[in-house]
Design an enzyme around this catalytic site. Structure first.
Site, PDB file in Angstrom:
ATOM      1  N   HIS A   3       6.946 -68.230 -41.844  1.00  0.00           N
ATOM      2  CA  HIS A   3       6.072 -68.395 -43.236  1.00  0.00           C
ATOM      3  C   HIS A   3       7.000 -68.986 -44.127  1.00  0.00           C
ATOM      4  CE1 HIS A   3       7.865 -64.246 -43.267  1.00  0.00           C
ATOM      5  NE2 HIS A   3       8.108 -64.616 -44.632  1.00  0.00           N
ATOM      6  N   CYS A  10       2.911 -65.870 -37.928  1.00  0.00           N
ATOM      7  CA  CYS A  10       3.200 -64.300 -37.905  1.00  0.00           C
ATOM      8  C   CYS A  10       2.198 -63.422 -37.132  1.00  0.00           C
ATOM      9  CB  CYS A  10       3.527 -63.799 -39.118  1.00  0.00           C
ATOM     10  SG  CYS A  10       4.433 -62.622 -39.201  1.00  0.00           S
ATOM     11  N   ARG A  25      13.844 -55.130 -36.990  1.00  0.00           N
ATOM     12  CA  ARG A  25      13.258 -56.378 -37.404  1.00  0.00           C
ATOM     13  C   ARG A  25      14.184 -57.398 -37.625  1.00  0.00           C
ATOM     14  NH1 ARG A  25       8.201 -54.787 -39.563  1.00  0.00           N
ATOM     15  NH2 ARG A  25       7.560 -57.102 -40.164  1.00  0.00           N
TER      16      ARG A  25
END
Lengths: 455, 250
Positions: free
Chosen positions: B194, B93, B127
Site C-alpha cells: 500500500h 493487503c 508484524r
C-alpha cells in the site's frame, strides 16, 4: 536507598544541563534516559513522593495541548512536575520527575503505547483518556490493538483511580463502563456536527454487536453522540459538557461548560472544534484534581498554544503559523479550521522519520479537497514532498498551483516571499518537519528554544 | 469509454488510503478521455460478474475484516465468473488475504475467504512492517519495479505452481522467507503493498486500466498513451530508496 536515589537524580540532572550547554537539543529526555538506565525502579519512587499524586493524559490527538491547558489551570495552586515539551515516553516522564525537585503534583502526557507501563509505575490517581484514531499504523498498529492494551491495563487499576474519559468516543467511553470513579465529558452542540461521517472515520460499528452506529451528531471524526439502532448501545450521559460553542475562524472560540460544580463560560484563544475537545478534557482533568471553576476559566483564558500546535512565530514583519498534522483525524480538523478563511499560500511539509510515521499513506485519508479549489498555491515540502504533491494533484489541485520543494528552509522562504507584509504564512508540518522549521526560526532569532518554554 | 469499477466494502476496507488508488484510476482514465464510474459493493449486495470492468478491494482492521469475511466468502462464484470473463482486479493487503482460501489464526481456526487466489494466510508472531521494492514481469521481457509499504502479521503461502506478483528486492513480501510478493492470476493481482500503491507506480495503474478497457470494449488490451509522470517518478525514487535503506528489517 534514599541516598542512592538522591545521587542518581543529581547525576541525571547534571547530564541534562550538559546536554543543553552542548546545544544537543533540549536535553528534555537526557536526565530521564540516564536515570532509566541506572535504576528504572527509581521512577516509581520519585512518583510516589509527590504529595498530591499524579494525573496522566493519553489520546491519539491532543495530548500535548490538553496537558498544557491543564498545567495552566493547575499551575497557580500547584508546583508541577510536567513533561511540557511533549517527551511522553517513560524516559521523558522520568526526566520531568528528576528536574522538578519541589513539585507537589505530577501532570504527564503519555504516549498511547507507553500508557500501560506508565500507569503501573506511576500509580496515577487520575487517568484522562481523550480519543483513539487510526494513527501511524506502522508504529502503533491498528486502533484495536491499542484499545486492547489499554483495556488490560485499566483492569489492573485500583477502584478509586479516577477515570476521566471522552464519552463521545465509543471505544474510550467503554473503558470506564461500570466504574464508579469516573468523569465523562463530551460535546453537546449539534449545530457543529458534520453532515456525515468523514471518509476516514474509525470506530463506526457498535462495540457490542457490530451494527453501524447512528450518529445524532458527529463532531470530529467518529467522536459524537452515537446510538446503535440494533442493540441500543449509546453514548453515556455527560458529566461535563461543552455547549453553545462559537468558533471565530483562526482566532478564538468560546463556549459554555456544564459541570457537576455548575456552569462556566469559557474563552479560548485557539481555533477549532478539536481545541474545544482539548479544553473540555483539560477542564475535566483539572476538576478531578480539585480545581475550581474560576481556576478553569482563568487558566483557559490565559492559555495561548502548546509547542508547535498552532504556534504563531514572527519572522521579519510577517508571521508563520505552525499547525501540526500527524494523522487523518487531526489533519482533517486543521483543514476544517482553515476552510473558514482559506490562505492564499499553504505550505504542507511531510517527513517520514519514525516520529512522523514511516508509512505516508495517511495523507490520502486526509480530506484536503475543500481547500484545493480555493487555495492560491500549495508548496509541498519535506522528505516526501513528491508524494504529497501527488496527493494534491490527484485530489484536484490544478498543476499550476503546486510547487514541490523538498528543502524545508527553501519552502519556508518561498512561502514567506509570497505572503504580504503584515499577514501570515500558514504551515502544516508533520512532527519532525515542525521541529526542523522551529529550529530554522530559532536560528534566525524568531523563536525561543523549546526547552526554555515559550508559551 | 466508460470503465465500471466495483469497489468492494469501501466503508469497511479503507485503512491504507485505498481511495488514493481509486483517485489514480479516475484521473489517469480521464486524462486519456475515459470515464471511470465507481459502484460500491457492500455486505449483502449481489455481485454481478458482468457489471464491472475492474474490481477493487482494499485492507481493513482485523475487526472490520472479520465483519465482511462471511459475505466475501459467499461471493466466490461471482468472483470466479468475473475473473473468467477477464475482469481486471486489484486486491490490497487484507483484501488480498481474504481473496485466498482464508486466514488461519494462531489457534488453528480458519476464517474462510473467497478462494479466488491459490493461497492461504497464517497468522505470524511479528508484524512485517516497512518499505518494499519489487521486481515484476507482468509482460514477458519487460521487467518493471514496484515500490510500496507493507504492514502485515499474516504470512501468505502460495500454492505450488501459483504465480507471484513479483520478486522481493528489499522488504519482507508474502511471508518474509520465500522472496516472493503478491500473486497474479490472469488479470487479477493481489499484493501487500500500500502507500497507496498506484500513485508512485503509475505503470501498474495503466496496466490494469488497459485490461479494464479491454473488458469494457470486448477487445484486446489497448496501449494507453504515456503521461509525463514527473512527480510520480520522483515519488517512486524516494520510496525505492527508502526500501533499499530500511525495508525488511524487524
Amino acid at each position: 536507598m534514599a541516598l542512592r536515589l538522591a545521587l542518581e537524580t543529581s547525576a541525571a540532572r547534571a547530564l541534562g544541563g550538559l546536554s543543553r550547554v552542548a546545544r544537543r537539543g533540549g536535553g528534555t529526555t537526557i536526565p530521564g534516559k540516564a536515570l532509566w538506565k541506572l535504576d528504572p525502579g527509581a521512577v516509581d519512587q520519585l512518583a510516589a513522593r509527590l504529595p498530591h499524586g499524579i494525573a496522566v493524559m493519553s489520546a491519539t490527538n491532543g495530548k500535548t495541548t490538553t496537558t498544557a491547558m491543564a498545567a495552566e489551570i493547575l499551575g497557580g495552586n500547584h508546583r508541577l512536575a510536567w513533561n511540557r515539551a511533549g517527551a511522553n515516553l517513560l524516559s521523558g516522564i522520568a526526566s520531568a520527575l528528576v528536574v522538578s525537585r519541589k513539585a507537589d503534583l505530577g501532570l504527564f502526557e503519555v504516549d498511547e503505547g507507553a500508557l500501560p507501563e506508565a500507569m503501573a509505575r506511576l500509580r496515577p490517581r487520575i487517568v484522562t483518556l481523550g480519543n483513539l484514531f487510526r494513527d501511524q499504523l506502522d508504529r502503533y498498529g491498528e486502533l484495536e490493538i491499542v484499545a486492547e492494551r489499554w483495556r488490560g491495563a485499566i483492569a489492573e487499576l485500583p477502584e478509586d483511580t479516577m477515570l476521566v474519559v471522552n464519552a463521545d468516543d465509543p471505544v474510550v467511553a467503554d473503558l470506564a463502563d461500570g466504574r464508579n470513579a469516573a468523569l465523562r465529558f463530551g460535546l453537546d452542540d449539534p449545530t457543529h456536527a458534520r453532515p456525515s461521517l468523514q471518509h476516514a472515520a474509525d470506530s463506526k460499528y457498535c462495540l457490542r454487536c457490530g451494527t453501524a452506529y447512528d450518529f445524532a451528531a458527529a463532531y470530529v471524526g467518529h467522536l459524537g453522540d452515537y446510538v446503535c439502532p440494533n442493540c441500543g448501545h449509546r453514548r453515556p450521559p455527560l458529566d461535563v459538557a461543552a455547549r453553545g460553542i462559537e468558533l471565530r475562524g483562526l482566532q478564538a472560540s468560546r463556549f459554555e461548560l456544564t459541570t457537576p460544580q455548575g456552569p462556566v463560560e469559557l474563552e479560548l484563544a485557539l481555533p477549532g472544534l478539536y481545541n474545544v475537545y482539548n479544553a473540555t478534557a483539560a477542564a475535566s482533568l483539572a476538576l478531578a484534581v480539585g480545581a475550581s471553576l474560576v481556576d478553569v476559566r482563568d487558566g483557559l483564558a490565559r492559555f495561548s498554544a502548546a509547542f508547535g500546535r498552532f504556534e504563531r512565530i514572527r519572522s521579519g514583519g510577517k508571521s508563520v503559523v505552525l499547525l501540526l498534522i500527524k494523522n487523518p483525524a487531526g489533519a482533517n480538523e486543521v483543514v476544517r479550521t482553515l476552510e473558514t478563511g482559506v490562505p492564499p499560500v499553504l505550505v504542507v511539509a511531510l517527513n517520514d522519520a519514525i516520529a512522523d510515521g514511516q508509512d505516508v499513506s495517511w495523507i490520502w485519508d486526509v480530506d484536503f479537497e475543500p481547500l484545493l479549489d480555493r487555495v492560491g498555491l500549495v508548496i509541498a515540502a519535506g522528505d516526501r514532498a513528491a508524494e504529497l504533491g501527488l496527493r494534491m494533484e490527484y485530489g484536484g489541485l490544478p498543476t499550476g498551483r503546486l510547487e514541490v520543494i523538498p528543502s524545508l528552509e527553501r519552502a519556508l522562504d518561498r512561502g514567506l516571499s509570497l505572503v504580504e507584509a503584515g499577514t501570515e504564512l500558514v504551515v502544516l508540518p508533520t512532527y519532525t518537519a515542525m521541529l526542523a522549521l522551529r529550529g530554522i526560526l530559532t536560528d534566525r532569532g524568531a523563536v525561543r528554544p523549546y526547552w526554555e518554554g515559550g508559551s | 469509454m466508460r470503465i465500471r469499477v466495483g469497489h468492494l466494502y469501501p466503508d469497511y476496507l479503507n485503512i491504507y488510503a485505498d481511495r488514493g488508488n481509486l483517485a489514480v484510476f479516475a484521473r489517469r482514465a480521464a486524462l486519456r478521455g475515459h470515464e471511470l464510474v465507481v459502484h460500491p459493493v457492500d455486505r449483502g449486495d449481489p455481485l454481478d460478474p458482468s457489471a464491472h470492468d475492474l474490481l477493487y478491494i482494499g485492507g481493513g482492521q482485523d475487526r472490520e475484516q472479520a465483519l465482511i469475511a462471511p459475505d466475501l466468502a459467499s461471493k466466490t462464484e461471482a468472483l470466479q465468473a468475473a475473473h473468467a470473463r477477464g475482469v481486471a482486479l486489484l486486491a490490497v493487503c487484507g483484501g488480498y488475504q481474504l481473496l485466498g482460501r482464508g486466514y488461519r489464526g494462531r489457534d488453528g481456526s480458519l476464517m474462510p475467504g473467497a478462494a479466488l487466489f491459490p493461497h492461504e494466510t497464517v497468522a505470524g508472531d511479528v508484524r512485517m512492517i516497512g518499505d518494499v521494492l519489487l521486481e515484476c514481469e507482468l509482460e514477458p521481457g519487460s521487467p518493471r519495479q514496484l515500490a510500496g509499504f507493507e504492514n502485515h502479521a499474516g504470512r501468505t503461502l502460495l500454492d505450488e505452481g501459483a504465480v507471484a506478483l513479483g520478486r522481493v528486492v528489499h522488504g519482507f513480501g508474502n511471508d518474509g522467507a520465500s522472496g516472493f510478493e503478491g500473486t497474479r492470476l490472469g488479470n487479477a493481482l493481489g499484493t501487500y503493498l500500500h502507500g497507496p500503491l498506484l500513485p508512485r507506480n503509475p505503470w501498474l495503474a495503466d496496466w490494469l486500466l488497459e485490461r479494464a478497457l479491454a473488458h469494457a470494449g470486448g477487445t484486446e488490451p489497448p496501449t494507453l498513451p504515456p503521461l509525463p509522470d514527473e512527480l510520480e517518478t520522483q515519488a517512486f525514487r524516494v520510496s525505492a530508496e527508502r526500501a533499499r535503506r530500511r525495508g525488511g528489517r524487524l
